[in-house]
Design an enzyme around this catalytic site. Structure first.
Site, PDB file in Angstrom:
ATOM      1  N   ASP A   7       5.660   8.623   4.560  1.00  0.00           N
ATOM      2  CA  ASP A   7       5.067   7.333   4.897  1.00  0.00           C
ATOM      3  C   ASP A   7       6.051   6.228   4.530  1.00  0.00           C
ATOM      4  O   ASP A   7       6.880   6.393   3.624  1.00  0.00           O
ATOM      5  CB  ASP A   7       3.751   7.117   4.149  1.00  0.00           C
ATOM      6  CG  ASP A   7       3.039   5.855   4.609  1.00  0.00           C
ATOM      7  OD1 ASP A   7       2.718   5.754   5.804  1.00  0.00           O
ATOM      8  OD2 ASP A   7       2.818   4.956   3.780  1.00  0.00           O
ATOM      9  N   GLU A   9       6.465   1.738   4.110  1.00  0.00           N
ATOM     10  CA  GLU A   9       5.920   0.388   4.153  1.00  0.00           C
ATOM     11  C   GLU A   9       7.028  -0.518   4.677  1.00  0.00           C
ATOM     12  O   GLU A   9       8.211  -0.291   4.408  1.00  0.00           O
ATOM     13  CB  GLU A   9       5.455  -0.080   2.774  1.00  0.00           C
ATOM     14  CG  GLU A   9       4.325   0.752   2.177  1.00  0.00           C
ATOM     15  CD  GLU A   9       3.047   0.732   2.998  1.00  0.00           C
ATOM     16  OE1 GLU A   9       2.818  -0.262   3.732  1.00  0.00           O
ATOM     17  OE2 GLU A   9       2.283   1.710   2.909  1.00  0.00           O
ATOM     18  N   HIS A  57       0.659  -4.255   1.644  1.00  0.00           N
ATOM     19  CA  HIS A  57       1.347  -3.479   0.606  1.00  0.00           C
ATOM     20  C   HIS A  57       1.560  -4.214  -0.711  1.00  0.00           C
ATOM     21  O   HIS A  57       1.776  -3.575  -1.749  1.00  0.00           O
ATOM     22  CB  HIS A  57       2.693  -2.964   1.132  1.00  0.00           C
ATOM     23  CG  HIS A  57       3.611  -4.014   1.670  1.00  0.00           C
ATOM     24  ND1 HIS A  57       4.169  -5.007   0.896  1.00  0.00           N
ATOM     25  CD2 HIS A  57       4.090  -4.212   2.929  1.00  0.00           C
ATOM     26  CE1 HIS A  57       4.947  -5.771   1.622  1.00  0.00           C
ATOM     27  NE2 HIS A  57       4.920  -5.324   2.873  1.00  0.00           N
ATOM     28  N   HIS A 152      -1.849  -0.424   0.146  1.00  0.00           N
ATOM     29  CA  HIS A 152      -1.056   0.666   0.707  1.00  0.00           C
ATOM     30  C   HIS A 152       0.200   0.856  -0.138  1.00  0.00           C
ATOM     31  O   HIS A 152       0.848  -0.105  -0.547  1.00  0.00           O
ATOM     32  CB  HIS A 152      -0.653   0.346   2.153  1.00  0.00           C
ATOM     33  CG  HIS A 152      -1.773   0.452   3.123  1.00  0.00           C
ATOM     34  ND1 HIS A 152      -1.763   1.329   4.183  1.00  0.00           N
ATOM     35  CD2 HIS A 152      -2.953  -0.205   3.191  1.00  0.00           C
ATOM     36  CE1 HIS A 152      -2.896   1.194   4.868  1.00  0.00           C
ATOM     37  NE2 HIS A 152      -3.628   0.272   4.282  1.00  0.00           N
ATOM     38  N   ASP A 157       0.116   7.037  -0.179  1.00  0.00           N
ATOM     39  CA  ASP A 157      -0.392   7.384   1.147  1.00  0.00           C
ATOM     40  C   ASP A 157       0.124   8.741   1.602  1.00  0.00           C
ATOM     41  O   ASP A 157      -0.601   9.497   2.271  1.00  0.00           O
ATOM     42  CB  ASP A 157       0.002   6.305   2.159  1.00  0.00           C
ATOM     43  CG  ASP A 157      -0.811   5.030   1.991  1.00  0.00           C
ATOM     44  OD1 ASP A 157      -1.655   4.982   1.078  1.00  0.00           O
ATOM     45  OD2 ASP A 157      -0.601   4.079   2.763  1.00  0.00           O
TER      46      ASP A 157
END
Length: 233
Positions: A7, A9, A57, A152, A157
């Site tokens: 994942d 960001e 985030h 997040h 995640d």
């Protein structure tokens, strides 16, 4: 099989508008087992995050100011993901950013370093058409706790997605099994057929260990003792 659940960001939603990756989180699975060999880096994107992304985030420009820039972590990332199958939720989004970052450094595309991609969002839409299939929605559906997820985070995640992926692909997600027995006309009077001797084959130690691991996963999913444990008492 080695799989990497990944994942990212980012500072915004479109790399073509100059948005960059600011966090990467990866979780390693080998033969569907978590190894603990994870990869997590914060990255200085050398620009501010857009307001919408920052609200998601929470990683401020000040926090990221002393973090390495992408070219300082890319060789570690390339080595870590090399040859693995990569699992991403909404893969086109993350791949667009990763390929953009690799392209800025005149490196072969991210896709060229790996052995294919599994998009869990696409899988979930096939399994649950018309339903919400965000990561939070899938955690709720499979009974995976995400109460600690306030904002997040790439590694958090990825860890949640690893649990979701294993639950989605377990094969038998319901505790009930519908067994259909077809009657075949053979012309034989079954009442006259002698019963064969029944042999009991005990499970080997490694089979018992694998069974215990599966039960532990079901316990985690239902947040308690699964029905198979209570039925065995």
């Amino acid at each position: 099989m080695r799989q990497i659940v990944l994942d990212t960001e980012t500072t915004g939603i479109n790399p073509k508008l100059g948005n960059r990756i600011l966090e990467i989180g990866c979780v390693e699975l080998v033969n569907r087992k978590l190894t603990g060999n994870n990869f997590h880096r914060y990255i200085n994107p050398q620009r501010d995050s857009e307001e919408g992304a920052l609200n998601v985030h929470g990683l401020t420009t000040e926090f990221l100011a002393d973090k390495p820039v992408f070219h300082q972590v890319v060789e570690e990332l390339r080595e870590y993901i090399r040859g693995a199958q990569v699992i991403i939720h909404n893969a086109p989004f993350d791949l667009a950013f990763l390929n953009h970052e690799f392209r800025l450094l005149n490196l072969p595309p991210f896709d060229d370093h790996i052995d294919g991609v599994i998009d869990t969002l696409a899988q979930a839409k096939e399994m649950r058409p018309g339903k919400r299939n965000s990561l939070d929605a899938l955690c709720d559906h499979f009974g995976i706790s995400n109460a600690h997820r306030k904002l997040h985070g790439a590694l958090l995640d990825a860890e949640l997605l690893a649990d979701v992926y294993l639950a989605m692909t377990r094969g038998q997600n319901s505790l009930g099994m519908d067994i259909v027995v077809e009657e075949v006309s053979t012309g034989i009077d079954l009442s006259q057929v002698a019963l064969a001797e029944i042999f009991v084959l005990r499970a080997a130690d490694d089979e018992l260990a694998a069974h215990e691991e599966l039960l532990n996963g079901l316990d985690k999913a239902v947040k308690g003792a699964c029905v198979w444990r209570t039925a065995a008492v």
